[in-house]
Design a protein around this motif. Structure first.
Motif, PDB file in Angstrom:
ATOM      1  N   LYS A 267      22.524  54.513  54.371  1.00  0.00           N
ATOM      2  CA  LYS A 267      22.528  54.900  52.907  1.00  0.00           C
ATOM      3  C   LYS A 267      22.679  53.921  51.995  1.00  0.00           C
ATOM      4  O   LYS A 267      21.839  53.786  50.791  1.00  0.00           O
ATOM      5  CB  LYS A 267      23.836  55.990  52.791  1.00  0.00           C
ATOM      6  CG  LYS A 267      23.617  56.620  51.486  1.00  0.00           C
ATOM      7  CD  LYS A 267      24.572  57.869  51.312  1.00  0.00           C
ATOM      8  CE  LYS A 267      24.711  58.335  50.042  1.00  0.00           C
ATOM      9  NZ  LYS A 267      23.430  58.970  49.600  1.00  0.00           N
ATOM     10  N   TYR A 268      23.646  53.118  52.119  1.00  0.00           N
ATOM     11  CA  TYR A 268      24.284  52.041  51.308  1.00  0.00           C
ATOM     12  C   TYR A 268      23.725  50.570  51.571  1.00  0.00           C
ATOM     13  O   TYR A 268      23.544  49.723  50.721  1.00  0.00           O
ATOM     14  CB  TYR A 268      25.557  51.944  51.053  1.00  0.00           C
ATOM     15  CG  TYR A 268      26.031  53.304  50.688  1.00  0.00           C
ATOM     16  CD1 TYR A 268      25.990  53.844  49.341  1.00  0.00           C
ATOM     17  CD2 TYR A 268      26.923  54.314  51.263  1.00  0.00           C
ATOM     18  CE1 TYR A 268      26.452  54.920  48.712  1.00  0.00           C
ATOM     19  CE2 TYR A 268      27.424  55.414  50.955  1.00  0.00           C
ATOM     20  CZ  TYR A 268      27.065  55.881  49.583  1.00  0.00           C
ATOM     21  OH  TYR A 268      27.558  56.870  49.291  1.00  0.00           O
ATOM     22  N   GLY A 269      23.355  50.325  52.861  1.00  0.00           N
ATOM     23  CA  GLY A 269      22.989  48.990  53.087  1.00  0.00           C
ATOM     24  C   GLY A 269      23.935  48.031  53.305  1.00  0.00           C
ATOM     25  O   GLY A 269      23.991  46.869  53.489  1.00  0.00           O
ATOM     26  N   ILE A 270      25.184  48.477  53.071  1.00  0.00           N
ATOM     27  CA  ILE A 270      26.472  47.831  53.414  1.00  0.00           C
ATOM     28  C   ILE A 270      27.637  48.756  53.688  1.00  0.00           C
ATOM     29  O   ILE A 270      27.576  49.874  53.095  1.00  0.00           O
ATOM     30  CB  ILE A 270      26.766  46.993  51.988  1.00  0.00           C
ATOM     31  CG1 ILE A 270      28.061  45.960  52.313  1.00  0.00           C
ATOM     32  CG2 ILE A 270      26.904  47.953  50.919  1.00  0.00           C
ATOM     33  CD1 ILE A 270      28.189  45.137  51.072  1.00  0.00           C
ATOM     34  N   ARG A 271      28.423  48.211  54.365  1.00  0.00           N
ATOM     35  CA  ARG A 271      29.720  49.053  54.856  1.00  0.00           C
ATOM     36  C   ARG A 271      31.045  48.048  55.070  1.00  0.00           C
ATOM     37  O   ARG A 271      30.905  47.059  55.342  1.00  0.00           O
ATOM     38  CB  ARG A 271      29.482  49.887  56.075  1.00  0.00           C
ATOM     39  CG  ARG A 271      29.231  49.235  57.289  1.00  0.00           C
ATOM     40  CD  ARG A 271      29.055  50.084  58.634  1.00  0.00           C
ATOM     41  NE  ARG A 271      28.583  49.311  59.583  1.00  0.00           N
ATOM     42  CZ  ARG A 271      29.479  49.100  60.687  1.00  0.00           C
ATOM     43  NH1 ARG A 271      30.824  49.567  60.521  1.00  0.00           N
ATOM     44  NH2 ARG A 271      28.978  48.230  61.569  1.00  0.00           N
ATOM     45  N   ASP A 272      32.014  48.891  54.553  1.00  0.00           N
ATOM     46  CA  ASP A 272      33.415  48.087  55.055  1.00  0.00           C
ATOM     47  C   ASP A 272      33.840  48.682  56.304  1.00  0.00           C
ATOM     48  O   ASP A 272      34.255  49.834  56.559  1.00  0.00           O
ATOM     49  CB  ASP A 272      34.300  48.406  54.021  1.00  0.00           C
ATOM     50  CG  ASP A 272      35.934  47.903  54.218  1.00  0.00           C
ATOM     51  OD1 ASP A 272      35.931  47.079  55.149  1.00  0.00           O
ATOM     52  OD2 ASP A 272      36.631  47.968  53.430  1.00  0.00           O
ATOM     53  N   TYR A 273      33.737  47.604  57.396  1.00  0.00           N
ATOM     54  CA  TYR A 273      33.883  48.087  58.814  1.00  0.00           C
ATOM     55  C   TYR A 273      35.208  48.137  59.136  1.00  0.00           C
ATOM     56  O   TYR A 273      35.704  48.602  60.110  1.00  0.00           O
ATOM     57  CB  TYR A 273      33.254  47.048  59.660  1.00  0.00           C
ATOM     58  CG  TYR A 273      33.609  45.716  59.622  1.00  0.00           C
ATOM     59  CD1 TYR A 273      34.760  45.181  60.415  1.00  0.00           C
ATOM     60  CD2 TYR A 273      32.776  44.854  59.058  1.00  0.00           C
ATOM     61  CE1 TYR A 273      35.214  43.996  60.265  1.00  0.00           C
ATOM     62  CE2 TYR A 273      33.066  43.456  58.712  1.00  0.00           C
ATOM     63  CZ  TYR A 273      34.267  43.130  59.403  1.00  0.00           C
ATOM     64  OH  TYR A 273      34.427  42.052  59.363  1.00  0.00           O
TER      65      TYR A 273
END
Length: 358
Positions: free
Chosen positions: A113-119
Motif C-alpha cells: 500500500k505505502y511502498g515503505i514500512r517500519d519493520y
C-alpha cells in the motif's frame, strides 16, 4: 492513513512501537471533568506488557504525561494530549525481517500500500498503539462514571476452554488471576493451556466478553450509525480481532421468533425486557438493558518456529520467530476492549444531547 476515531468525542493516536513515544489527542472532551490520573495509570497498567508468565516479557512502565487540556485537575474543553514514552525497544530483534514478510502480519499489505514500512515491531500496526487507546478510554470511562455506566470485560474462552455465561459469574473477580477470567477453576485451566502453548513455542486465540451496565436509553442512531455497528467497528479495529457478535449473536439462529423476542414489562415506572437476546440494543439504539458482546482474537501471528514466506523481491524465504511476544493476547486485550467500548458510548452520549429540540 486514518488515525482518528469518533465524531464529537474524537481521538487521534500517534507513534510507533519502536519510536520515542506513542500518544493520543482527545478532542471534544467536555470541560470540568475531574481527571483522575491514578485511575488512568491503573488502566494502562492492566494493558502493559510484562505482567506475568503468560504475557510478553517486554518491560514498559507505560507512565503517561498530560501535555495539554487540563488545569487544576479538571479538563478545560481544549484538546487533551497524552504521551507515553517507549522504554524497552529492541529493534535488533526485527532486523531479520527488514525485507521479509511475516505470515499473517501486516508486513506485506503495508509494503504494497505505502511502498515503505517500519519493520521494527510493525510500526503503527503493532498492538503497542493500543496503549494510547486505553489512555483515551480511561478518560471516556471517567465521563461515563458520572452516569453510573460500568464497563466490564473478561476472558471467556481460550482455545476450547470456556467460562459460563456472564450472568452466572461474579465479574468483580476478573482481576483476581493473570488470565482475567472471573471463574477461578476455568482460569486455572486457561493458564495451564497458555503456558503449555508457550512451551510449545506456539500461540493460541481466545474470546473476550464485555458487559456494559446502566447504559442510558437512546444511545445510537437508527440507520448507519447503529450502536452495535459502531461497537463492532471499534472492536474490529483492535489488532488480532477476527469476529464480533452481540446479544444472542450467531446462536440466535437456533431460536424461533417466539423464543427470541424480548417481551416488555414495566418495573418501577421503567420499561424492561424479560429476556435479553437483543443484547441491550434494539433498532440500533440502547434500551437500558445490559449490553453484552463477544470479541474473537486470533492466535498471535508471531510464533517461535520457522515458517515459509517470501521477501519483498518475491524470493522464497524462511521466517524465524524472534523477540518477545504474547502466547495469547486475550488477557491484555481485556482493558483494550473496555476502552474502545467506553469511547463509543462517550461519543454517542455527547451526540445524543443534540437530537431533541429545546
Amino acid at each position: 492513513m486514518s488515525n482518528s476515531y469518533g465524531t464529537l468525542f474524537k481521538i487521534s493516536t500517534f507513534g510507533e512501537s519502536h519510536g520515542p513515544a506513542i500518544g493520543v489527542v482527545i478532542d471534544g472532551c467536555p470541560a470540568g471533568l475531574t481527571l483522575d490520573e491514578a485511575f488512568i495509570q491503573a488502566e494502562l497498567d492492566r494493558r502493559k506488557p510484562g505482567q506475568s508468565k503468560i504475557t510478553t516479557q517486554r518491560k514498559e512502565d507505560d507512565t503517561f504525561k498530560i501535555l495539554s487540556g487540563v488545569f487544576e485537575g479538571k479538563t478545560t474543553g481544549t484538546p487533551l494530549a497524552i504521551v507515553i514514552e517507549n522504554q524497552d525497544q529492541r529493534s535488533k530483534d526485527y532486523s531479520h525481517i527488514a525485507e521479509t514478510f511475516r505470515p499473517s502480519h501486516a508486513d506485506y499489505t503495508y509494503e504494497a500500500k505505502y511502498g515503505i514500512r517500519d519493520y521494527r515491531g510493525g510500526g503503527r500496526s503493532s498492538a503497542r498503539e493500543t496503549a494510547a487507546r486505553v489512555a483515551a478510554g480511561a478518560v471516556a470511562k471517567l465521563l461515563l462514571q458520572r452516569l453510573g455506566v460500568t464497563i466490564q470485560a473478561y476472558v471467556s474462552q481460550v482455545g476450547d476452554i470456556k467460562a459460563p455465561h456472564y450472568t452466572g459469574l461474579d465479574l468483580s473477580k476478573t482481576e483476581d488471576n493473570i488470565v482475567r477470567c472471573p471463574d477461578p477453576a476455568v482460569a486455572e485451566q486457561m493458564i495451564a493451556l497458555i503456558d503449555q502453548v508457550r512451551h510449545d513455542r506456539d500461540t493460541i486465540g481466545g474470546l473476550v466478553t464485555c458487559v456494559i451496565q446502566n447504559t442510558p436509553v437512546g444511545l445510537g442512531e437508527p440507520v448507519f450509525d447503529k450502536l452495535h455497528a459502531e461497537l463492532g467497528k471499534a472492536m474490529l479495529s483492535i489488532n488480532a480481532v477476527k469476529g464480533f457478535e452481540y446479544g444472542s449473536g450467531f446462536e440466535g439462529i437456533r431460536l424461533r421468533g417466539s423464543e427470541h423476542n424480548d417481551e416488555f414489562y414495566t418495573e418501577g415506572g421503567r420499561v424492561r425486557t424479560r429476556t435479553n437476546h437483543s443484547g441491550g440494543i434494539q433498532g440500533g439504539i440502547s434500551n437500558g438493558e445490559d449490553i453484552y458482546f463477544n470479541v474473537a482474537f486470533k492466535p498471535v501471528a508471531t510464533i517461535m518456529q520457522d515458517q515459509a514466506s517470501v521477501d519483498k523481491h518475491g524470493n522464497e524465504a524462511t521466517v524465524s520467530g524472534k523477540g518477545r511476544h504474547d502466547p495469547c493476547v486475550v488477557p491484555r486485550a481485556v482493558p483494550i476492549v473496555e476502552a474502545m467500548a467506553a469511547l463509543v458510548l462517550a461519543d454517542f452520549l455527547l451526540r445524543n444531547n443534540a437530537v431533541r429540540s429545546i
